[in-house]
Design a protein around this motif. Structure first.
Motif, PDB file in Angstrom:
ATOM      1  N   VAL A  35      12.244  -0.156  -2.421  1.00  0.00           N
ATOM      2  CA  VAL A  35      11.577   1.006  -3.219  1.00  0.00           C
ATOM      3  C   VAL A  35      12.500   1.299  -4.474  1.00  0.00           C
ATOM      4  O   VAL A  35      13.647   2.066  -4.230  1.00  0.00           O
ATOM      5  CB  VAL A  35      11.330   2.265  -2.250  1.00  0.00           C
ATOM      6  N   PRO A  36      12.024   0.995  -5.534  1.00  0.00           N
ATOM      7  CA  PRO A  36      12.796   1.632  -6.724  1.00  0.00           C
ATOM      8  C   PRO A  36      12.630   3.242  -6.896  1.00  0.00           C
ATOM      9  O   PRO A  36      11.634   3.694  -6.315  1.00  0.00           O
ATOM     10  CB  PRO A  36      12.231   0.703  -7.998  1.00  0.00           C
ATOM     11  N   PRO A  88       1.038  -1.304  -0.004  1.00  0.00           N
ATOM     12  CA  PRO A  88       0.022  -0.079  -0.080  1.00  0.00           C
ATOM     13  C   PRO A  88       0.585   1.177  -0.033  1.00  0.00           C
ATOM     14  O   PRO A  88       0.395   2.464  -0.213  1.00  0.00           O
ATOM     15  CB  PRO A  88      -0.750  -0.185   1.468  1.00  0.00           C
ATOM     16  N   ASP A  89       2.110   1.063   0.438  1.00  0.00           N
ATOM     17  CA  ASP A  89       2.854   2.384   0.565  1.00  0.00           C
ATOM     18  C   ASP A  89       3.699   2.760  -0.749  1.00  0.00           C
ATOM     19  O   ASP A  89       4.469   3.669  -0.643  1.00  0.00           O
ATOM     20  CB  ASP A  89       3.812   2.370   1.923  1.00  0.00           C
ATOM     21  N   GLY A  90       3.680   1.932  -1.688  1.00  0.00           N
ATOM     22  CA  GLY A  90       4.162   2.026  -2.860  1.00  0.00           C
ATOM     23  C   GLY A  90       5.322   1.271  -3.247  1.00  0.00           C
ATOM     24  O   GLY A  90       5.883   1.309  -4.352  1.00  0.00           O
ATOM     25  N   SER A  91       5.897   0.675  -2.154  1.00  0.00           N
ATOM     26  CA  SER A  91       7.213  -0.150  -2.097  1.00  0.00           C
ATOM     27  C   SER A  91       6.551  -1.832  -2.810  1.00  0.00           C
ATOM     28  O   SER A  91       5.528  -1.909  -2.965  1.00  0.00           O
ATOM     29  CB  SER A  91       7.824  -0.377  -0.756  1.00  0.00           C
ATOM     30  N   PHE A  92       7.550  -2.469  -2.896  1.00  0.00           N
ATOM     31  CA  PHE A  92       7.158  -3.689  -3.377  1.00  0.00           C
ATOM     32  C   PHE A  92       7.740  -4.810  -2.887  1.00  0.00           C
ATOM     33  O   PHE A  92       8.922  -4.806  -2.069  1.00  0.00           O
ATOM     34  CB  PHE A  92       8.128  -3.953  -5.024  1.00  0.00           C
ATOM     35  N   GLY A 144      13.119   3.102   7.072  1.00  0.00           N
ATOM     36  CA  GLY A 144      12.077   2.211   7.653  1.00  0.00           C
ATOM     37  C   GLY A 144      12.424   1.242   8.997  1.00  0.00           C
ATOM     38  O   GLY A 144      13.616   1.435   9.371  1.00  0.00           O
ATOM     39  N   PRO A 145      11.702   0.569   9.464  1.00  0.00           N
ATOM     40  CA  PRO A 145      11.872  -0.311  10.555  1.00  0.00           C
ATOM     41  C   PRO A 145      13.217  -1.144  10.337  1.00  0.00           C
ATOM     42  O   PRO A 145      13.719  -1.643   9.215  1.00  0.00           O
ATOM     43  CB  PRO A 145      10.887  -1.161  10.861  1.00  0.00           C
TER      44      PRO A 145
END
Length: 354
Positions: free
Chosen positions: A239-240, A219-223, A353-354
């Motif tokens: 995240v490209p 949902p956040d746009g990452s893959f 991120g985490p």
């Protein structure tokens, strides 16, 4: 009349001797010329032809491309209809270059390298179908091979789309004749888009396997991606750059990972990037963003790059990237060789991120 017959016989004998002399001289001349000609050969033409190209046509002498140094660049072509669609790349324990095709073929060639490990040629080409666990060639929706990595024991893992799966093939010299074993994958991969699943797999030095997807979005746009070993599987993400997608990845000896990204614009404009992700960032829940080492876009030799392989050399890491021509006359199979000097491989801050 007797005198006339004698005269005619004499002339005939002279003419015959003259013709014999001409024929003998001609034979001797042809023999001498034949000695000067190159010997005939029965060797068949190579399966694949390599033609050098300029990565930067406006500056053919250019060697430095961002953080990488260009070593060689070739256009690969073949009359064999099986050749093309190369979507994964690796180097075997036998030193040969291995590739897989999204039409379900193995390709392999012996690298001929010159001074400073520069690739000069690829010879002794071999091509064969990827086999299923039952020993038959892959067909239909089983043939879309998209990613390739070599494990520590020399065997190869191949990731497939369509029906998402990982198959393990034997180490050289048995690879191209071997029947694969199925390797367990995260159950969630079954929900990935049919043409957007496992595009990058990398065997890490510590034995873990990194899996990155092309279009399985969060949902956040990452893959989505995963780290897996014999004991557990943990999720992470990548995240490209905006508009790009992962097409392959490869691990360095120090645990860092190179990620190959590609952007396609519907009018046929292609771009590619190679990024570096630090090994210490590969942990559960991480959202990875690589540092850009290389960007290829027009007017450079920008193509549909889908395979990356690495090889450790004295001066640094040699990187090979190869493009997928999709079996189309409008696209090309290009093989580029770069050097990532050791000085360029410095600690980076690439994790968020985490």
């Amino acid at each position: 009349m007797a005198l006339m017959r004698f005269f005619l016989r004499s002339m005939a004998q002279v003419r015959t001797k003259f013709l014999l002399a001409i024929l003998l001289a001609g034979a001797l001349f042809c023999s001498e010329v034949a000695c000067l000609l190159p010997p005939k050969t029965s060797e068949s033409p190579p399966l694949v032809d390599l033609s050098p190209i300029d990565v930067d046509p406006k500056h053919p002498e250019r060697a430095e491309f961002d953080a990488l140094t260009l070593m060689s660049a070739f256009h690969l072509s073949s009359r064999d209809k099986r050749f093309g669609g190369l979507s994964g790349l690796s180097i075997g324990t036998d030193g040969r270059l291995y590739a897989i095709s999204d039409h379900g073929y193995w390709l392999s060639a012996r690298m001929v390298q010159g001074q400073n490990d520069v690739l000069v040629n690829l010879v002794d080409w071999q091509i064969a179908p990827l086999l299923t666990p039952s020993g038959t060639p892959v067909t239909a929706n089983l043939r879309d091979a998209e990613a390739l990595t070599r494990l520590k024991d020399g065997s190869f893992l191949v990731a497939f789309e369509g029906i998402h799966r990982l198959w393990r093939y034997a180490a050289p010299p048995l690879t191209m004749k071997s029947v694969p074993n199925t390797v367990q994958i995260p159950a969630e991969i079954s929900r990935a888009p049919a043409n957007g699943g496992m595009e990058g797999i990398a065997s890490l030095p510590d034995g873990r396997l990194l899996i990155l997807t092309e279009e399985f979005a969060n949902p956040d746009g990452s893959f989505k991606g995963w780290l897996t070993d014999a004991e557990r599987t943990v999720e992470l993400s990548y995240v490209p750059t905006r508009g790009f997608h992962v097409t392959d990845c490869a691990a360095l000896d120090n645990g860092d990972v190179l990620v190959l990204e590609r952007r396609y614009v519907p009018v046929g404009i292609l771009s590619a990037r190679v990024t570096l992700v630090k090994g210490e960032d590969l942990r559960p829940g991480a959202m990875l963003m690589g540092k850009e080492l290389l960007k290829l876009e027009q007017p450079l030799a920008a193509e549909n790059y889908e395979g990356i392989a690495v090889e450790r050399m004295a001066k640094g890491t040699v990187i090979f990237v190869i493009s997928d021509d999709n079996y189309s006359s409008f696209e090309q199979t290009l093989l580029l060789q770069f050097l990532l000097p050791d000085a360029a491989n410095q600690p980076l801050t690439s994790h968020i991120g985490p």
